[in-house]
Design a protein around this motif. Structure first.
Motif, PDB file in Angstrom:
ATOM      1  N   VAL A  13       7.281  -2.459   2.637  1.00 14.85           N
ATOM      2  CA  VAL A  13       6.213  -2.590   1.652  1.00 14.85           C
ATOM      3  C   VAL A  13       5.152  -3.484   2.282  1.00 14.85           C
ATOM      4  O   VAL A  13       5.393  -4.652   2.556  1.00 14.85           O
ATOM      5  CB  VAL A  13       6.734  -3.196   0.330  1.00 14.85           C
ATOM      6  CG1 VAL A  13       5.587  -3.377  -0.646  1.00 14.85           C
ATOM      7  CG2 VAL A  13       7.833  -2.331  -0.268  1.00 14.85           C
ATOM      8  N   SER A  23       7.479  -6.803  -6.507  1.00 19.59           N
ATOM      9  CA  SER A  23       7.893  -5.880  -7.579  1.00 19.59           C
ATOM     10  C   SER A  23       8.360  -4.549  -7.007  1.00 19.59           C
ATOM     11  O   SER A  23       9.401  -4.018  -7.400  1.00 19.59           O
ATOM     12  CB  SER A  23       6.736  -5.630  -8.552  1.00 19.59           C
ATOM     13  OG  SER A  23       6.408  -6.803  -9.237  1.00 19.59           O
ATOM     14  N   TRP A  24       7.571  -3.991  -6.072  1.00 25.10           N
ATOM     15  CA  TRP A  24       7.972  -2.723  -5.461  1.00 25.10           C
ATOM     16  C   TRP A  24       9.275  -2.872  -4.691  1.00 25.10           C
ATOM     17  O   TRP A  24      10.139  -2.007  -4.741  1.00 25.10           O
ATOM     18  CB  TRP A  24       6.870  -2.192  -4.556  1.00 25.10           C
ATOM     19  CG  TRP A  24       5.698  -1.641  -5.295  1.00 25.10           C
ATOM     20  CD1 TRP A  24       5.587  -1.406  -6.634  1.00 25.10           C
ATOM     21  CD2 TRP A  24       4.456  -1.256  -4.743  1.00 25.10           C
ATOM     22  NE1 TRP A  24       4.359  -0.900  -6.940  1.00 25.10           N
ATOM     23  CE2 TRP A  24       3.643  -0.788  -5.796  1.00 25.10           C
ATOM     24  CE3 TRP A  24       3.946  -1.254  -3.458  1.00 25.10           C
ATOM     25  CZ2 TRP A  24       2.345  -0.331  -5.600  1.00 25.10           C
ATOM     26  CZ3 TRP A  24       2.652  -0.789  -3.252  1.00 25.10           C
ATOM     27  CH2 TRP A  24       1.870  -0.340  -4.327  1.00 25.10           C
ATOM     28  N   ILE A  57       5.127   1.766   2.600  1.00 32.83           N
ATOM     29  CA  ILE A  57       4.243   1.834   1.439  1.00 32.83           C
ATOM     30  C   ILE A  57       3.067   0.933   1.781  1.00 32.83           C
ATOM     31  O   ILE A  57       3.225  -0.268   1.977  1.00 32.83           O
ATOM     32  CB  ILE A  57       4.945   1.355   0.154  1.00 32.83           C
ATOM     33  CG1 ILE A  57       6.103   2.273  -0.180  1.00 32.83           C
ATOM     34  CG2 ILE A  57       3.937   1.280  -0.986  1.00 32.83           C
ATOM     35  CD1 ILE A  57       6.926   1.811  -1.362  1.00 32.83           C
ATOM     36  N   ASP A  59      -0.708  -0.495   0.927  1.00 30.69           N
ATOM     37  CA  ASP A  59      -1.746  -0.697  -0.074  1.00 30.69           C
ATOM     38  C   ASP A  59      -3.111  -0.371   0.516  1.00 30.69           C
ATOM     39  O   ASP A  59      -3.395  -0.686   1.679  1.00 30.69           O
ATOM     40  CB  ASP A  59      -1.729  -2.148  -0.558  1.00 30.69           C
ATOM     41  CG  ASP A  59      -2.762  -2.395  -1.631  1.00 30.69           C
ATOM     42  OD1 ASP A  59      -2.615  -1.835  -2.729  1.00 30.69           O
ATOM     43  OD2 ASP A  59      -3.740  -3.121  -1.349  1.00 30.69           O
ATOM     44  N   LYS A 108      -2.286   4.122  -8.400  1.00 34.27           N
ATOM     45  CA  LYS A 108      -1.701   3.099  -9.274  1.00 34.27           C
ATOM     46  C   LYS A 108      -2.160   3.356 -10.701  1.00 34.27           C
ATOM     47  O   LYS A 108      -3.287   3.802 -10.905  1.00 34.27           O
ATOM     48  CB  LYS A 108      -2.157   1.701  -8.851  1.00 34.27           C
ATOM     49  CG  LYS A 108      -1.596   1.248  -7.532  1.00 34.27           C
ATOM     50  CD  LYS A 108      -2.128  -0.142  -7.221  1.00 34.27           C
ATOM     51  CE  LYS A 108      -1.673  -0.624  -5.862  1.00 34.27           C
ATOM     52  NZ  LYS A 108      -2.241  -1.931  -5.522  1.00 34.27           N
ATOM     53  N   PRO A 112       7.941   3.761 -11.569  1.00 37.76           N
ATOM     54  CA  PRO A 112       9.052   3.442 -10.659  1.00 37.76           C
ATOM     55  C   PRO A 112       9.866   4.661 -10.223  1.00 37.76           C
ATOM     56  O   PRO A 112      10.197   4.775  -9.036  1.00 37.76           O
ATOM     57  CB  PRO A 112       9.908   2.458 -11.471  1.00 37.76           C
ATOM     58  CG  PRO A 112       8.931   1.806 -12.390  1.00 37.76           C
ATOM     59  CD  PRO A 112       7.942   2.884 -12.750  1.00 37.76           C
ATOM     60  N   LEU A 115       7.925   6.528  -7.579  1.00 36.89           N
ATOM     61  CA  LEU A 115       7.940   5.772  -6.324  1.00 36.89           C
ATOM     62  C   LEU A 115       9.262   5.983  -5.601  1.00 36.89           C
ATOM     63  O   LEU A 115       9.290   6.268  -4.400  1.00 36.89           O
ATOM     64  CB  LEU A 115       7.706   4.287  -6.598  1.00 36.89           C
ATOM     65  CG  LEU A 115       7.708   3.379  -5.375  1.00 36.89           C
ATOM     66  CD1 LEU A 115       6.514   3.688  -4.469  1.00 36.89           C
ATOM     67  CD2 LEU A 115       7.686   1.920  -5.805  1.00 36.89           C
TER      68      LEU A 115
END
Length: 127
Positions: A13, A23-24, A57, A59, A108, A112, A115
């Motif tokens: 991540v 969180s992810w 993942i 961003d 976004k 969950p 994902l």
């Protein structure tokens, strides 16, 4: 499980917002993935130098701020999942420019379960 040993990582991540990355990571760990977390491209490169990363993942802010992230300089070519809060138009434009480097592009908020499904498919592709 977030490991700090030299084992493979199912998913890395890469997000400059620590609460989002955490969180992810928590969601993915609960689903049984081995997760690494990095807050910058340099940190991701360091982690990848020590372990094989099967998927990332990523961003959107790290693509905008650091276009050199394409591709990350890794011996193994992980499946890249780009995530953005900038909307579908931005994602479509980015996919047109970098689509061959992306496994998936998600807007976004990412549910969950979705994902987990996308990461599962990305990890399977790398096996």
């Amino acid at each position: 499980m977030r490991t700090h040993d030299r084992t493979d990582v199912d998913v890395l991540v890469l997000d400059d917002e620590p609460s989002v990355a955490s969180s992810w990571a928590d969601i993915l760990e609960l689903a049984g993935f081995k997760v690494g977390v990095a807050g910058s491209v340099d940190e991701a490169q360091d982690l990848a130098a020590r372990r094989t990363v099967h998927s990332i993942i990523l961003d959107h802010s790290l693509v905008v701020d650091e276009p050199s992230v394409w591709p990350l300089d890794m011996a193994h070519r992980p499946a890249v999942i780009l995530v953005s809060g900038l909307g579908r138009d931005w994602l479509q434009q980015t996919q047109a420019q970098c689509g061959h480097r992306l496994f998936a592009a998600l807007t976004k908020p990412v549910p969950p379960d979705h994902l987990i499904d996308v990461v599962r498919a990305a990890v399977a592709q790398g096996d």
